[in-house]
Design an enzyme around this catalytic site. Sequence first.
Site, PDB file in Angstrom:
ATOM      1  N   ILE A 502       4.687  -2.067   6.746  1.00  0.00           N
ATOM      2  CA  ILE A 502       4.222  -1.281   5.597  1.00  0.00           C
ATOM      3  C   ILE A 502       2.729  -1.443   5.362  1.00  0.00           C
ATOM      4  CG2 ILE A 502       6.442  -1.221   4.416  1.00  0.00           C
ATOM      5  CD1 ILE A 502       5.451  -3.589   2.716  1.00  0.00           C
ATOM      6  N   GLY A 503       2.088  -2.207   6.193  1.00  0.00           N
ATOM      7  CA  GLY A 503       0.651  -2.376   5.999  1.00  0.00           C
ATOM      8  C   GLY A 503       0.062  -3.184   7.135  1.00  0.00           C
ATOM      9  N   GLY A 505      -3.725  -5.327   8.295  1.00  0.00           N
ATOM     10  CA  GLY A 505      -5.070  -5.717   7.866  1.00  0.00           C
ATOM     11  C   GLY A 505      -5.640  -6.784   8.745  1.00  0.00           C
ATOM     12  N   PHE A 507      -5.690  -9.796   8.456  1.00  0.00           N
ATOM     13  CA  PHE A 507      -4.853 -10.974   8.595  1.00  0.00           C
ATOM     14  C   PHE A 507      -3.708 -10.742   9.557  1.00  0.00           C
ATOM     15  CE2 PHE A 507      -1.189 -13.484   6.968  1.00  0.00           C
ATOM     16  CZ  PHE A 507      -1.690 -14.743   7.226  1.00  0.00           C
ATOM     17  N   GLY A 508      -3.230  -9.529   9.616  1.00  0.00           N
ATOM     18  CA  GLY A 508      -2.094  -9.239  10.490  1.00  0.00           C
ATOM     19  C   GLY A 508      -1.268  -8.117   9.892  1.00  0.00           C
ATOM     20  N   VAL A 510       1.974  -6.406   7.727  1.00  0.00           N
ATOM     21  CA  VAL A 510       2.825  -6.630   6.565  1.00  0.00           C
ATOM     22  C   VAL A 510       4.123  -5.863   6.773  1.00  0.00           C
ATOM     23  CG1 VAL A 510       2.993  -6.520   4.056  1.00  0.00           C
ATOM     24  CG2 VAL A 510       0.750  -6.713   5.136  1.00  0.00           C
ATOM     25  N   ASP A 620     -12.547  -9.585  -5.830  1.00  0.00           N
ATOM     26  CA  ASP A 620     -12.382  -8.322  -5.124  1.00  0.00           C
ATOM     27  C   ASP A 620     -11.426  -7.408  -5.863  1.00  0.00           C
ATOM     28  OD1 ASP A 620     -13.136  -6.571  -3.177  1.00  0.00           O
ATOM     29  OD2 ASP A 620     -11.596  -7.183  -1.760  1.00  0.00           O
TER      30      ASP A 620
END
Length: 830
Positions: A502-503, A505, A507-508, A510, A620
């Site tokens: 579902i996502g 980024g 970081f990796g 999701v 942020d």
Amino acid sequence: MSLFMDVGKSLFFWVFLFSLFRFSFSFTPAENYLLSCGSTINASLLDRVFIGDSSKLASGFLSGDRSVSLTDQNPSPDSPTLYRTARVFTGESRYKFDIKRNGTHLVRFHFSPFSAQNYKLESGKFDVSVNGFLVLSGFSTNAVVIKEYVMNLDLGELNIVFCPVEESGFGFVNAIEVFSAPKDFIIDEGVLLVSAHGNEEYNNLSSQVLETVRRINVGGSKLTPVNDTLWRTWIPDDDFLVLKPAAKRAVSTQVPNYLSGGATREIAPDNVYMTAQQMNRDNMPVNSRFNITWQFPVGSKGARHLVRLHFCDIVSPAIGQLYFDVYINQYSAYRDLDLSSLTFHVLSAPVFIDFVADSDDSGFMGISVGPSSLSSPMKVNAILNGVEIMKMVNPQVSNAVSKKKNVWIVVGSVLGGFIVLCLAAAAAAVLLALRCKKEKRKPGPAESIGWTALRVYGGSSHSRTTEGTVHTSTGPNGYHSLRIPFTDIQSGTNNFDKALIIGMGGFGMVYKGVLRDNTKVAVKRGIPGSRQGLPEFQTEITVLSKIRHRHLVSLVGYCEEQSEMILVYEYMEKGPLKSHLYGSKYPPLSWKQRLEICIGAARGLHYLHTGSAQGIIHRDIKSTNILLDENYGAKVADFGLSRSGPRLDETHVSTGVKGSFGYLDPEYFRRQQLTDKSDVYSFAVVLLEVLCARPAVDPLLAREQVNLAEWAMQWQKKGMLEKIIDPHLVGQINPSSLKKFGETAEKCLADYGVDRPSMGDVLWNLEYTLQLQESGQQESHLDNDTNGTEHATPGITPSTSHRIGNLARSDSSDMTSSQVFSQLMTNEGR
Ligand SMILES: *[C@@H]1O[C@H](CO)[C@@H](O)[C@H](O)[C@H]1NC(C)=O
Ligand SMILES: *[C@@H]1O[C@H](CO)[C@@H](O)[C@H](O)[C@H]1NC(C)=O
């Protein structure tokens, strides 16, 4: 794909890790050339070995053949071996060093004159150039002198040229050091140029060749190379104090907390930060306000210098009491300096601030610290722990160097200057494009950190960060702690089924998942080679396991097995707020829904700022970091795993601007001062996004419209904010509600953090905005002066509602809240 948690970028949560990790290593330069000149054998000084420049090992360094080796035949017993030999140059001679690591280097020359054979070294007079920069001109000395330069070196050759001048006929040197400076020793961000015309940002500090002129351990004793991480010498400040009774020494026994400050032990050693001068109020009339002033002779008039000031609050009994002003040559350099805001509200945390200033007409650099107007009368104080003054060496060539070379150096520097100018001019235009690009950028190989880092701190890393806070309780997922077995996550995500992604980024990935107890979760799984590393992972766990709030996305658990770093969060059904505002097919939210979402997010942020002892700054805040649950309840997301959280190897927390373009607090940008008011600024940008349904920055729009905050404030100041609201909201917003909303955003966007309201105030104002909307709807129904599409509450008498309407229309900010609320309550009571 928009129902997702956007983990993509930036989960900036600045928190502290306290001094969990103590460094106790000495600095090892990546590149390190140490030469004992005029010697065939090595010489040791402290823990360092200087190679004889006439030894076989050193062949290739020296390329001039017009030099001789000289040895002191009658050395004084306390003179170090290094100073018992010298190389004497009778003509232009050159040392060449291969630079294999580019970046900031320190270059030092040792001069210790003696007499031997026919040479009396103190009568030598010569020029020294470093890569074409004339650093010493007509130099001679009759005492031991160490000259130090800090400069950025590119890969390739470093050329050091000695050239005798006039009839002295020779020059000399006893030792040369060329070594890499620690990372971030000189940084370009957050440097302030202080002058009669006020302060501005100074760019390109790292491209300057700097000559160390003064290095002062304020309030302390002399520190010699044996006491210093970079073999520097620091001298006491007493001789430079203009009014000695104004200052009082402060000495701390506590080792500085480097992790919370912006400095490292290489920037300055412990001893510098453990002593300071502070205001000596004992010697002064009660309640008097005065400065402590130092005058440092710098040897050149009106010359540009880097002034690096070191601070560490070792004097305050509690945090948040020390506010002071800093002056350089009587110009205000830093107003209302609040060290705690640079150190995550930790005492004894070292910070340094770089200023660029010109010496005065008498060749002095004056530095003053004194109480700020913010300091409360009982807590008036000001401190300084250390000073370094470095002169910027102008590109200039030695007269003695051959003509041809001159031309090229001059052309080179002129060209260089021109390019710098062009770059500066282009910077503003390019910045925007760059920032936007950066947002989308995938981690490059250079940024990658392998998972191997995971075990660096051994098994104790987790007990350290989570011990006692989560391990003993049964988590919301039914597990005994926040740890979730890898196998459970595997089965809960259908072995990380691509269809469940579902996502994505930095970081990796999701994934959407389901735990054994049927809790829906979002699973963030780091990928090997991701630029996100262990500290961020730990930070996220530390922060989120301690902080739970209805309006903060909560951590369900984590997994650290088999080199996996996985974070499991509650699932947020409706995804980021942004996708409900623009650029998607979702139905537009009503004004009331929007206000409720803003109120929820404000509550979450308010809790972050005030809910824990130290307060946490999100850093942020933006519409993609506010997530909505199935009932459109808002939660603030994205903690800790930021690509630039306070990593162990990244200590410049007080410098380096982080955050998302368009949301960035301009004061933070200018002053590198991180406070919760930076979040308030960013939150206001979200408020405007909510109102106008457009991105914070939209480069495709006309120039004056690109930046939402600027554009909206232009309309707000004209009192015509309604002209630019989301077309879906036209006719829906009560004018008084809109007015209050606009005023709230405007206050949050104040240039200076001190002028902005706290998140608590913002929250109150938004609640009030909602009240005004609801009472206004009743009014609009009755007055029929707006095309009220909503239903008014039945049963209010016209007289009451008129009163409310009028009140709401008048400048509500001039009225006390109790007045208005008592009116509203009267209304409700009927
Ligand atoms: C500097 O180092 C010397 C030698 O180790 C030591 O005697 C002296 O106390 C140190 N000075 C300070 C200020 O720590
Ligand atoms: C400190 O010095 C500055 C610069 O000279 C001056 O403007 C300021 O008034 C002084 N402050 C006090 C409290 O004397």
